[in-house]
Design a protein around this motif. Structure first.
Motif, short mmCIF file in Angstrom:
data_model
loop_
_atom_site.label_atom_id
_atom_site.label_comp_id
_atom_site.label_asym_id
_atom_site.label_seq_id
_atom_site.Cartn_x
_atom_site.Cartn_y
_atom_site.Cartn_z
N GLY A 268 13.75 6.94 1.88
CA GLY A 268 14.06 7.74 3.07
C GLY A 268 12.85 7.88 3.97
O GLY A 268 12.94 7.72 5.20
N LEU A 269 11.70 8.15 3.38
CA LEU A 269 10.48 8.36 4.17
C LEU A 269 10.00 7.06 4.82
O LEU A 269 9.35 7.09 5.87
N ARG A 270 10.34 5.94 4.21
CA ARG A 270 9.95 4.65 4.76
C ARG A 270 10.55 4.45 6.16
O ARG A 270 10.01 3.74 6.99
N ARG A 271 11.68 5.09 6.40
CA ARG A 271 12.35 4.93 7.70
C ARG A 271 11.89 5.97 8.73
O ARG A 271 12.41 6.02 9.84
N VAL A 272 10.93 6.84 8.34
CA VAL A 272 10.42 7.84 9.28
C VAL A 272 9.21 7.25 10.00
O VAL A 272 8.26 6.83 9.35
N GLY A 274 5.75 7.12 11.88
CA GLY A 274 4.58 7.98 11.81
C GLY A 274 4.01 8.05 10.41
O GLY A 274 2.93 8.57 10.19
N LEU A 275 4.77 7.51 9.42
CA LEU A 275 4.31 7.57 8.04
C LEU A 275 4.02 6.17 7.50
O LEU A 275 4.79 5.25 7.72
N ASP A 276 2.91 6.03 6.80
CA ASP A 276 2.59 4.81 6.07
C ASP A 276 2.94 5.02 4.61
O ASP A 276 2.39 5.92 3.98
N MET A 277 3.85 4.21 4.09
CA MET A 277 4.21 4.33 2.67
C MET A 277 3.43 3.30 1.86
O MET A 277 3.03 2.26 2.37
N GLU A 278 3.24 3.57 0.56
CA GLU A 278 2.69 2.56 -0.33
C GLU A 278 3.69 1.41 -0.38
O GLU A 278 4.89 1.63 -0.30
N PRO A 279 3.20 0.17 -0.50
CA PRO A 279 4.09 -0.99 -0.43
C PRO A 279 5.13 -1.03 -1.56
O PRO A 279 6.25 -1.47 -1.37
N THR A 280 4.74 -0.56 -2.76
CA THR A 280 5.67 -0.63 -3.90
C THR A 280 6.40 0.70 -4.07
O THR A 280 5.87 1.74 -3.71
N PRO A 281 7.63 0.66 -4.60
CA PRO A 281 8.34 1.92 -4.84
C PRO A 281 7.58 2.77 -5.86
O PRO A 281 6.84 2.22 -6.68
N PRO A 282 7.72 4.09 -5.79
CA PRO A 282 7.00 4.95 -6.74
C PRO A 282 7.41 4.64 -8.18
O PRO A 282 8.59 4.58 -8.46
N PRO A 283 6.42 4.42 -9.06
CA PRO A 283 6.75 4.03 -10.43
C PRO A 283 7.31 5.18 -11.27
O PRO A 283 8.07 4.93 -12.20
N CYS A 289 2.09 9.14 0.51
CA CYS A 289 2.22 8.54 1.83
C CYS A 289 1.12 9.09 2.74
O CYS A 289 0.51 10.13 2.45
N SER A 290 0.86 8.37 3.83
CA SER A 290 -0.23 8.77 4.75
C SER A 290 0.29 8.81 6.18
O SER A 290 1.28 8.15 6.50
N ASN A 336 16.91 16.62 2.82
CA ASN A 336 16.31 17.64 3.67
C ASN A 336 14.81 17.40 3.91
O ASN A 336 14.30 17.69 4.99
N VAL A 337 14.14 16.88 2.91
CA VAL A 337 12.70 16.60 3.05
C VAL A 337 12.49 15.47 4.07
O VAL A 337 11.62 15.57 4.93
N VAL A 338 13.30 14.43 3.98
CA VAL A 338 13.19 13.32 4.92
C VAL A 338 13.45 13.84 6.34
O VAL A 338 12.71 13.50 7.28
N GLN A 339 14.46 14.69 6.47
CA GLN A 339 14.79 15.26 7.78
C GLN A 339 13.62 16.09 8.32
O GLN A 339 13.29 16.02 9.51
N ALA A 340 13.01 16.87 7.45
CA ALA A 340 11.89 17.72 7.87
C ALA A 340 10.72 16.87 8.37
O ALA A 340 10.12 17.16 9.41
N PHE A 341 10.41 15.79 7.65
CA PHE A 341 9.34 14.89 8.08
C PHE A 341 9.67 14.29 9.45
O PHE A 341 8.82 14.21 10.33
N ARG A 342 10.95 13.87 9.60
CA ARG A 342 11.35 13.24 10.86
C ARG A 342 11.16 14.21 12.01
O ARG A 342 10.61 13.87 13.06
#
Ligand SMILES: *Cc1c(COP(=O)(O)O)cnc(C)c1O
Length: 347
Positions: A268-272, A274-283, A289-290, A336-342
């Motif tokens: 979800g956050l990958r589609r927001v 303004g955010l840089d996600m780590e390339p691999t999914p969380p293990p 994220c940054s 809701n968290v993804v929405q809040a970030f957006r």
């Protein structure tokens, strides 16, 4: 009051209703006399589960690691550990301050491991000037390296190498059950190569208090004395162990849910923007994220905006966040968290 979605850590987990019931009806006694039946049951259960001879209930993971290092080492000894290890970064220098033990950090690789070559080069040769290398400490899952699990193969390699070199191995396994779950291996196999292992009841397992240190019987007997010396001898702490038993018997079996939610959260956050996600999914259960370069706010400021939206996140560097899923984070929270970030990142 707004219901907060608290992703700062899995330590924020409150006890479940079942734990509170078990705590209220727990049989207790004086554990310094060895007379608390619930603690005795928890220690026996933990030892069995991890395939070690004995276990010791301690108030915190920090004390568990400290008691382990102080029991393995003498003053002036040296331990080899990762430069991103929890023990090196976040335990207030306890092994040095309280144990006179020197830390010898080597670089943590991105996958949480220490290169065998680096460990080898850190071992002190026989020489009157040098401290004695006594112990290697590993961390699984590795917190600062994104909650990544160290594989069975790696654990076995380090175990064999340590044996060859005459060194002990301690595992900071605060989240060892997350590692076993993610790797789909028996936790016993995973900790078989180490001499001692500490794990936490108070993280993803949701107990209010406590960790266990496991190892050989002689080692645990000595660690029990170290724990007393550190002021960690507790009395009717069976009320805590009762919650710990529920944590180990029940909550251990549901960690895959947290891992699945962490993956969905990262997607979800990958589609927001303004955010840089780590390339691999969380293990496991941690999402890092940054903030992208264009975002004109510091991490702390963004965290403040998120808080107004009912979301609490960890800020682990100037522009880096850590979000940890746990028992009290449900499916709708992820959305809701993804929405809040957006909302917070749309300028
Ligand atoms: C939380 C943690 C600890 C310490 O546990 P406390 O109970 O908070 O003292 C040790 N190691 C790791 C990797 C941790 O995440």
């Amino acid at each position: 009051m707004m219901q907060m979605i608290d992703l700062r850590s899995d330590t924020v987990t409150k006890p479940t209703p079942e734990m509170r019931e078990a705590m209220a009806s727990a049989q207790v006694g004086d554990d310094v006399y060895g007379e608390d039946p619930t603690i005795n049951r928890l220690e026996a259960y933990a030892a069995e589960l991890l395939g070690k001879e004995a276990a010791l209930f301690v108030p915190s993971g920090t004390m568990g690691n400290l008691a382990a290092v102080l029991t393995h080492c003498r003053r002036g000894d040296e331990i080899i550990l990762g430069d991103s290890a929890h023990t090196f970064l976040f335990e207030v220098g306890g092994v040095s301050a309280l144990g006179g033990v020197q830390t010898h950090p080597v670089p943590n690789q991105a996958d949480g491991t220490l290169r065998l070559e680096d460990i080898k080069n850190a071992i002190r040769p026989q020489n009157i000037h040098y401290p004695t290398t006594r112990l290697i400490t590993l961390e699984n899952t590795h917190n600062r390296c994104g909650g990544v699990p160290l594989t069975l193969d790696y654990m076995e390699k380090v175990g064999a190498f340590a044996q060859e070199q005459g060194l002990q191995v301690h595992l900071d396994g605060a989240r060892i059950f997350n590692a076993a779950e993610a790797l789909d291996v028996d936790v016993r196999q995973l900790v078989e190569p180490v001499d001692s292992v500490m794990f936490c009841l108070s993280k993803g397992l949701a107990a209010p208090v406590g960790s266990l240190l496991c190892g050989r019987e002689g080692f645990i007997n000595r660690a029990r004395k170290t724990r007393k010396q550190l002021g960690g001898g507790m009395r009717q702490a069976g009320i805590l162990a009762a919650a710990g038993l529920v944590a180990l018997q029940k909550m251990r079996l549901r960690l895959a849910e947290d891992h699945a939610r962490a993956k969905r959260l990262a997607e979800g956050l990958r589609r927001v923007s303004g955010l840089d996600m780590e390339p691999t999914p969380p293990p496991t259960n941690m999402v890092y994220c940054s903030l992208e370069e264009g975002i004109p706010y510091a991490g702390e400021e963004i965290a403040g905006f998120l808080e107004k939206e009912g979301v609490l996140v960890g800020v682990t560097a100037k522009r880096r966040f850590r979000l940890v899923t746990h028992y009290w984070i449900r499916d709708p929270d992820v959305k809701n968290v993804v929405q809040a970030f957006r909302k917070v990142l749309s300028f």
